[in-house]
Scaffold this active site. Structure first.
Site, PDB file in Angstrom:
ATOM      1  N   TYR A 144       0.048  19.069  50.699  1.00 57.12           N
ATOM      2  CA  TYR A 144      -0.227  17.741  51.233  1.00 57.12           C
ATOM      3  C   TYR A 144       1.080  16.974  51.224  1.00 57.12           C
ATOM      4  O   TYR A 144       1.771  16.934  50.197  1.00 57.12           O
ATOM      5  CB  TYR A 144      -1.268  17.020  50.383  1.00 57.12           C
ATOM      6  CG  TYR A 144      -1.564  15.608  50.835  1.00 57.12           C
ATOM      7  CD1 TYR A 144      -1.068  14.509  50.123  1.00 57.12           C
ATOM      8  CD2 TYR A 144      -2.324  15.355  51.966  1.00 57.12           C
ATOM      9  CE1 TYR A 144      -1.329  13.203  50.532  1.00 57.12           C
ATOM     10  CE2 TYR A 144      -2.591  14.051  52.375  1.00 57.12           C
ATOM     11  CZ  TYR A 144      -2.089  12.979  51.653  1.00 57.12           C
ATOM     12  OH  TYR A 144      -2.343  11.681  52.066  1.00 57.12           O
ATOM     13  N   ASP A 239       9.423  18.928  49.645  1.00 53.75           N
ATOM     14  CA  ASP A 239       8.677  17.691  49.389  1.00 53.75           C
ATOM     15  C   ASP A 239       8.479  17.598  47.875  1.00 53.75           C
ATOM     16  O   ASP A 239       7.578  18.214  47.322  1.00 53.75           O
ATOM     17  CB  ASP A 239       7.330  17.728  50.122  1.00 53.75           C
ATOM     18  CG  ASP A 239       6.504  16.500  49.803  1.00 53.75           C
ATOM     19  OD1 ASP A 239       5.416  16.349  50.399  1.00 53.75           O
ATOM     20  OD2 ASP A 239       6.916  15.699  48.946  1.00 53.75           O
ATOM     21  N   LYS A 267       6.664   8.257  44.209  1.00 53.55           N
ATOM     22  CA  LYS A 267       5.975   8.167  42.923  1.00 53.55           C
ATOM     23  C   LYS A 267       6.895   7.691  41.778  1.00 53.55           C
ATOM     24  O   LYS A 267       7.132   6.497  41.632  1.00 53.55           O
ATOM     25  CB  LYS A 267       5.297   9.513  42.613  1.00 53.55           C
ATOM     26  CG  LYS A 267       4.185   9.861  43.645  1.00 53.55           C
ATOM     27  CD  LYS A 267       3.491  11.141  43.326  1.00 53.55           C
ATOM     28  CE  LYS A 267       2.589  11.604  44.434  1.00 53.55           C
ATOM     29  NZ  LYS A 267       1.278  10.925  44.470  1.00 53.55           N
TER      30      LYS A 267
END
Ligand code: KE4
Length: 427
Positions: A144, A239, A267
Site C-alpha cells: 500500500y 516506499d 509518519k
C-alpha cells in the site's frame, strides 16, 4: 464493551462523514463492533471518550515511535507555535529537516517535503515517469502506497481490509499502466521487465511490507530487485513511509545495504503531524519544478509546526538509538504469542523485525500477499475483540502491522503480553 460516549459520537459522525471515519481502516468493519473515540494519548496509552485506558499497539499507524505526546516533541511544537503555524514561504525548519534526512539516509541527496505519504509516493512515481519518459510502473500485491490512482491497484491496508484492493473510480487506462507482481519473487520481476523492454519507468515497493500485515523481504530479494532495476534503467523507489526511521535510523535500505534511486518517507518524520517526503538521486530530483518540467507542489509542504515535531522525533532517535530495545520488545511479543499458540496447537505465524510485527492465523509461512490471505480473518476478529475487552488495542485489521514504541517498555509490555496470551487461550 459499552462505550456510550463513543457510540453517540459515532452516530453523529456517521451522519456527516462517510462511514463515520476519515480513514476507512478506523471503522472496525473488519473486526466488528463500532470504533471507540480517543480523547487523549500519552506514552503507550490511549484514553477513550468513555475514559477507558488502552495499551496502544497501533501508534497512530507508525508515527508514535516514542509513544504518544512525548514531552520533547510537545515542547518543539509549542516553541514553533509561538511564531505562527504556516507562512507559505521557505522557513528554517525545511532546511534543518532536509539536512537531517540527507545525513541519516545517504541515498537521499535531495529531498522534497509534502504533507502526506500519499503525496510522496504519487510524486515519486510521476518523477520516475518524467525522468525516464516511460509510462508503466511495477508495484507488488498487498503493498500500500497511499491512495493515488496509479497505486491503488492490488493495494493492501484499508483497501485490502475492505475487500477493494482495486478501488473503483480508477480509469482502466490508468490501471493498465500499473503492473502488479508477487512480492519476494525475483523471477516474476525479471520476466515482467524483460516482457516490457524500456517501458517500465519505476518499480515501487515497501522493502519490508507493513500493509498486508508485516512481511520482511527474503534474504537477497532486495539486492536482486536493485540489480534488475539497474539493468533495465528503471527507477527503484523504496516506499519507506512506514519503515523509515522505524526499523533503523537509515531505514530498511540501511539494514539491507541497498541504495534505491528514490525513497519515500512519512509518519515518524512528522512526529504525529502531517508530513511526507520523497528524495534520492540529485540527477532525478532536479527534474522537479521549479528546476525541471515535472510539477509537484503543496500549500502546507514544509509546514513549520509539523517539521518542528518531526525534527524533534528524528533527533531523539539519533540520540537514543532505541532500535535494539525496540527489537527486544518485538521479540517479547512474538515469543509470547508463539508460546501460547503452541500450547493450544493453534497455527500462527508472527513475522517480526524490530518494533513491527503481525499475527497471522495460518499454518502457512508468510512471504507475500497470497500466503498472507490464508490467515483466518474471522479468528483474527475474535482475537482483536478479546484483546480489546482486556485493554489492548491491536490494528482493527488482519492486514496491518503492529507498532511498538519505547514507551511500551516495562509495565505496558508485561500487561500486553499477558492480555495477548489470555486472548489467544480464549479462542
Ligand atoms: P498517508 O497518505 O496515509 O500519510 O501515507 C500513505 C502510505 C504510503 N506508504 C506506506 C508504506 C504506508 O503505510 C502509507 C499509509 N499507511 C496506512 C497504514 N497501513 C495509513 C493508515 C490509514 O490509511 O488510515
Amino acid at each position: 464493551m459499552l462505550n456510550p460516549v463513543s457510540d453517540t459520537l459515532f452516530a453523529r459522525a456517521r451522519r456527516l462523514i462517510p462511514g463515520g471515519v476519515n480513514s476507512p481502516v478506523r471503522a472496525f468493519r473488519a473486526v466488528g463492533g463500532s470504533p471507540f473515540f480517543v480523547k487523549s494519548a500519552h506514552g503507550a496509552t490511549l484514553v477513550t471518550a468513555d475514559d477507558r485506558e488502552l495499551i496502544d499497539f497501533v501508534g497512530t499507524w507508525g508515527p508514535a515511535i516514542h509513544g504518544h505526546n512525548h514531552p520533547v516533541i510537545k515542547a518543539a511544537i509549542s516553541a514553533a507555535l509561538e511564531d505562527g503555524t504556516s507562512f507559505g514561504t521557505p522557513n528554517p525548519y525545511e532546511v534543518e529537516m532536509a539536512e537531517l534526512i540527507t545525513r541519516l539516509v545517504p541515498s537521499i541527496k535531495k529531498v522534497r517535503l509534502t504533507s502526506s505519504g500519499t503525496e510522496a509516493t504519487m510524486s515519486a512515481v510521476r518523477l520516475a515517469r518524467g525522468f525516464t519518459g516511460r509510462d508503466k510502473i511495477i508495484k507488488f500485491s498487498g503493498c500500500y502506497h497511499g491512495h493515488s490512482d496509479s497505486l491503488l491497484i492490488k493495494a493492501g491496508s484499508g483497501a485490502l481490509t475492505h475487500g477493494h484492493p482495486d478501488s473503483a473510480g480508477i480509469p482502466a487506462s490508468f490501471a493498465r499502466e500499473t503492473i502488479v507482481l508477487p512480492f519476494n519473487d525475483c523471477s516474476a520481476l525479471a520476466a515482467a521487465l524483460a516482457a516490457h523492454p524500456a517501458q517500465i519507468a519505476g518499480v515501487i515497493l515497501e522493502p519490508y511490507i507493513g500493509n498486508v500485515g508485516f512481511i520482511p523481504a527474503d534474504p537477497g530479494y532486495l539486492a536482486e530487485v536493485r540489480r534488475l532495476c539497474t539493468e533495465h534503467g528503471t527507477v527503484l523507489i523504496f516506499d519507506e513511509v512506514m519503515t523509515g526511521f522505524r526499523l533503523a535510523l537509515g531505514g530498511v535500505q540501511h539494514l539491507e545495504s541497498i541504495t534505491p534511486d528514490l525513497t519515500c518517507l512519512g509518519k515518524i518524520i512528522g512526529g504525529g503531524l502531517p508530513v511526507g517526503a520523497f528524495g534520492g538521486r540529485a540527477d532525478i530530483m532536479d527534474h522537479l519544478a521549479p528546476l525541471g518540467p515535472i510539477y509537484q507542489a503543496g500549500t502546507l509542504s514544509g509546514n513549520p509546526l509539523a517539521l518542528a515535531a518531526g525534527i524533534a522525533s528524528v533527533r531523539l532517535l539519533a540520540e537514543l538509538d532505541p532500535y535494539a530495545r525496540l527489537d527486544a520488545l518485538g521479540r517479547r511479543v512474538r515469543d509470547a504469542v508463539l508460546a501460547t499458540a503452541a500450547t493450544k496447537g493453534l497455527p500462527v505465524q508472527v513475522p517480526q523485525r524490530g518494533s513491527m510485527l503481525s499475527v497471522f492465523f495460518t499454518a502457512t509461512p508468510i512471504r507475500d500477499y497470497a500466503t498472507a490471505i490464508t490467515s483466518d480473518a474471522s479468528l483474527f476478529a475474535r482475537f482483536f475483540q478479546n484483546c480489546l475487552s482486556r485493554g489492548l488495542y491491536l490494528p482493527p485489521s488482519a492486514y496491518e502491522a503492529y507498532f511498538l514504541s519505547t514507551a511500551h517498555a516495562g509495565d505496558s509490555i508485561d500487561r500486553a503480553c499477558d492480555i495477548l496470551s489470555k486472548s489467544l487461550r480464549e479462542l
